[in-house]
Enzyme design. Structure first.
Site, PDB file in Angstrom:
ATOM      1  N   HIS A 199       0.876  -1.183   0.000  1.00  0.00           N
ATOM      2  CA  HIS A 199       0.000   0.000   0.000  1.00  0.00           C
ATOM      3  C   HIS A 199       0.910   1.229   0.000  1.00  0.00           C
ATOM      4  CE1 HIS A 199      -2.699   3.001   1.856  1.00  0.00           C
ATOM      5  NE2 HIS A 199      -3.698   2.263   1.441  1.00  0.00           N
ATOM      6  N   ASP A 226       3.195  -4.485   7.960  1.00  0.00           N
ATOM      7  CA  ASP A 226       1.980  -3.694   7.814  1.00  0.00           C
ATOM      8  C   ASP A 226       0.810  -4.671   7.949  1.00  0.00           C
ATOM      9  OD1 ASP A 226      -0.326  -2.555   6.852  1.00  0.00           O
ATOM     10  OD2 ASP A 226       0.604  -1.657   5.075  1.00  0.00           O
ATOM     11  N   GLN A 279      -4.433  -5.174   6.890  1.00  0.00           N
ATOM     12  CA  GLN A 279      -5.445  -6.102   6.357  1.00  0.00           C
ATOM     13  C   GLN A 279      -5.391  -7.468   7.017  1.00  0.00           C
ATOM     14  OE1 GLN A 279      -7.815  -5.002   4.747  1.00  0.00           O
ATOM     15  NE2 GLN A 279      -6.970  -3.039   4.087  1.00  0.00           N
ATOM     16  N   LYS A 305     -10.473  -0.646  10.411  1.00  0.00           N
ATOM     17  CA  LYS A 305     -10.637  -1.813   9.543  1.00  0.00           C
ATOM     18  C   LYS A 305     -10.985  -3.042  10.366  1.00  0.00           C
ATOM     19  CE  LYS A 305      -7.115  -0.008   6.390  1.00  0.00           C
ATOM     20  NZ  LYS A 305      -7.898   0.576   5.300  1.00  0.00           N
ATOM     21  N   CYS A 348      -4.694   2.599  -3.669  1.00  0.00           N
ATOM     22  CA  CYS A 348      -3.425   3.069  -3.073  1.00  0.00           C
ATOM     23  C   CYS A 348      -2.334   2.026  -3.244  1.00  0.00           C
ATOM     24  CB  CYS A 348      -3.587   3.425  -1.600  1.00  0.00           C
ATOM     25  SG  CYS A 348      -4.795   4.703  -1.322  1.00  0.00           S
TER      26      CYS A 348
HETATM   27  N1  7TS Z   1      -1.687  -0.659   4.711  1.00  0.00           N
HETATM   28  C1  7TS Z   1      -2.607  -1.428   4.098  1.00  0.00           C
HETATM   29  C2  7TS Z   1      -2.262  -2.811   3.686  1.00  0.00           C
HETATM   30  C3  7TS Z   1      -3.884  -0.892   3.881  1.00  0.00           C
HETATM   31  O1  7TS Z   1      -4.803  -1.643   3.298  1.00  0.00           O
HETATM   32  C4  7TS Z   1      -4.171   0.430   4.277  1.00  0.00           C
HETATM   33  C5  7TS Z   1      -5.493   1.080   3.970  1.00  0.00           C
HETATM   34  C6  7TS Z   1      -3.183   1.158   4.946  1.00  0.00           C
HETATM   35  C7  7TS Z   1      -1.953   0.577   5.131  1.00  0.00           C
HETATM   36  C8  7TS Z   1      -3.426   2.525   5.478  1.00  0.00           C
HETATM   37  O2  7TS Z   1      -4.306   2.450   6.528  1.00  0.00           O
HETATM   38  P1  7TS Z   1      -4.881   3.778   7.209  1.00  0.00           P
HETATM   39  O3  7TS Z   1      -5.887   3.268   8.177  1.00  0.00           O
HETATM   40  O4  7TS Z   1      -3.745   4.445   7.866  1.00  0.00           O
HETATM   41  O5  7TS Z   1      -5.480   4.582   6.107  1.00  0.00           O
HETATM   42  N2  7TS Z   1      -6.161   0.520   2.894  1.00  0.00           N
HETATM   43  C9  7TS Z   1      -7.238   1.018   2.265  1.00  0.00           C
HETATM   44  C10 7TS Z   1      -7.853   0.383   1.205  1.00  0.00           C
HETATM   45  O6  7TS Z   1      -7.495  -0.689   0.729  1.00  0.00           O
HETATM   46  N3  7TS Z   1      -8.893   1.123   0.779  1.00  0.00           N
HETATM   47  O7  7TS Z   1      -8.969   2.224   1.537  1.00  0.00           O
HETATM   48  C11 7TS Z   1      -7.941   2.168   2.471  1.00  0.00           C
END
Ligand code: 7TS
Length: 412
Positions: A129, A206, A209, A232, A370
């Site tokens: 990501h 990371d 997910q 999430k 992303c």
């Molecule tokens: N890493 C992964 C693997 C992610 O899927 C996401 C967000 C992030 C980091 C960033 O997370 P945040 O909570 O700091 O924004 N992924 C997604 C997505 O797949 N669609 O919208 C956000």
């Protein structure tokens, strides 16, 4: 005798815990399949948030008065729940952050400014990501370090032999996702960490997910850092965690300066507080973090293994049904995968897929997710992506497939 948790999973009963799932969108029952972006929130978390705001709200770590002490106790209780959820050794290794992005930036800066120098190397992968790419590019540029990239194959699996050949005495850190948000691949992080440790190299995982879909045990995989987002995993936005081994966090520079993260301040010099305060400058996200604790309570209250098994079954069922549609192509076909399905339809832009599905009440995401390097690898500008949580049903997958057939018919 220890009570054995009965294996039961009644999806309809689970759905009653999530009020939004009973709503309609565009006159159709909501089918929420954008869980990768943000999951929905159960009553227990909503009610806990309201109770906190009604009866317990105050600032933490600073008052002798009742409310401040109460808020502090609840905030720290949430940290202990997080510790248990990921099996960290100590609660102080769990830093509350706003989400995965902030957690990774904390490490890129706190670790990078201390340990990265000219010519050093950082290993990331092709399927990250953007939030596990850009912070490393920024710190690499600042410190004169270089990014090395683990490539992936056509199925969307990392090429482990190539990873092993990238590791060398210049490697200072590896940063990889546990589960890909764009194609759902589950990476063999335990094995990859073991390999990095042979070179004395720490690994950041990371887990954005992974946390909502597989059991996390940071000690078992021996991660040095592990970042994830509350929103999430059924908690409010603004919550998240950076786990770090005490040995690393103690050596790292603070990420942000301000109140709460200090021991002493004079106008000439500041000494820093211990963990976890050193990394929690200013007023933290108290209500969201307590909400994250409540989300963990919720996950503890259901049969999580059965819930994950249900998600897995749904994914297999959806993949099988989608494969039967003419012109639908699944992007990413790794054997080990989570409940994320990216797909394209021949001659239809993913945004059109998203718009038509929305008219049917079905929420999917369309775009590059992303993860532009993944899109480049597959030679597509974007995909449509359906991602399931344990509250999704087989009937919803059928609705998704029927609506995709409508998209195909409209554009035929
Ligand atoms: N890493 C992964 C693997 C992610 O899927 C996401 C967000 C992030 C980091 C960033 O997370 P945040 O909570 O700091 O924004 N992924 C997604 C997505 O797949 N669609 O919208 C956000």
């Amino acid at each position: 005798m220890k009570a054995v948790k009965e294996m039961t999973f009644d999806v309809n009963k689970i759905r009653e815990d999530f009020p939004v799932l009973a709503s309609t969108v565009n006159g159709k029952p909501l089918v929420y399949m954008d869980n990768t972006a943000s999951s929905q929130v159960p009553n227990l978390v909503i009610e806990r948030g309201a109770e906190y705001l009604k009866k317990e709200h105050s600032n933490v770590h600073r008052g002798v008065h009742y409310l401040s002490q109460k808020a502090t106790t609840e905030y720290e209780a949430a940290r202990e729940k997080v510790r248990r959820f990921i099996n960290a050794k100590e609660a102080k290794e769990c830093i509350f952050v706003r989400g995965t992005t902030e957690g990774i930036n904390l490490v890129a800066n706190g670790f990078g400014r201390k340990f990265l120098n000219e010519g050093d190397e950082i290993i990331i992968s092709q399927m990250e990501h953007h939030s596990n790419i850009v912070p490393w590019q920024m710190i690499a540029e600042e410190r004169g370090a270089k990014l090395r990239i683990i490539p992936m194959n056509e199925t969307g699996e990392l090429i482990i032999d190539e990873y092993e050949s990238l590791l060398n005495e210049r490697t200072k850190i590896v940063a990889i996702s546990h589960v890909s948000n764009s194609i759902g691949t589950i990476n063999p992080v335990k094995q990859m960490i073991e390999t990095a440790h042979k070179f004395g190299v720490p690994v950041l995982v990371d887990g954005a997910q992974a946390a909502p879909h597989i059991r996390i045990d940071v000690q078992d995989i021996d991660a040095d850092f592990y970042a994830f987002s509350g929103h999430k995993m059924f908690a409010p936005t603004g919550s998240g965690v950076l786990y770090g081994k005490k040995e690393w966090l103690e050596k790292m520079n603070p990420y942000q300066g301000g109140g709460s993260m200090i021991r002493t301040v004079t106008l000439e010099k500041t000494t820093y507080a211990g963990l976890p305060e050193k990394f929690e400058a200013g007023t933290p996200a108290i209500a969201p973090s307590i909400g994250l604790g409540a989300a963990i309570d919720y996950l503890d209250s259901i049969d999580l293994d059965a819930a994950f098994a249900h998600e897995h079954e749904l994914t297999e069922y959806a993949l099988e049904r989608l494969a039967s549609l003419d012109g639908v192509k699944i992007i990413g076909t790794a054997t080990e995968r989570a409940s994320v399905i990216s797909f394209t339809i021949e001659d239809v832009h993913p945004h059109d897929i998203g718009t038509i599905l929305d008219q049917e009440g079905i929420a999917v995401r369309a775009g590059h997710h992303c993860a532009q390097p993944v899109m480049d690898f597959y030679g597509v500008p974007a995909t449509a992506r359906a991602s399931f949580a344990f509250y999704n049903t087989k009937e919803e997958v059928d609705a998704l497939v029927d609506s995709i057939q409508k998209v195909i018919d409209v554009f035929a």
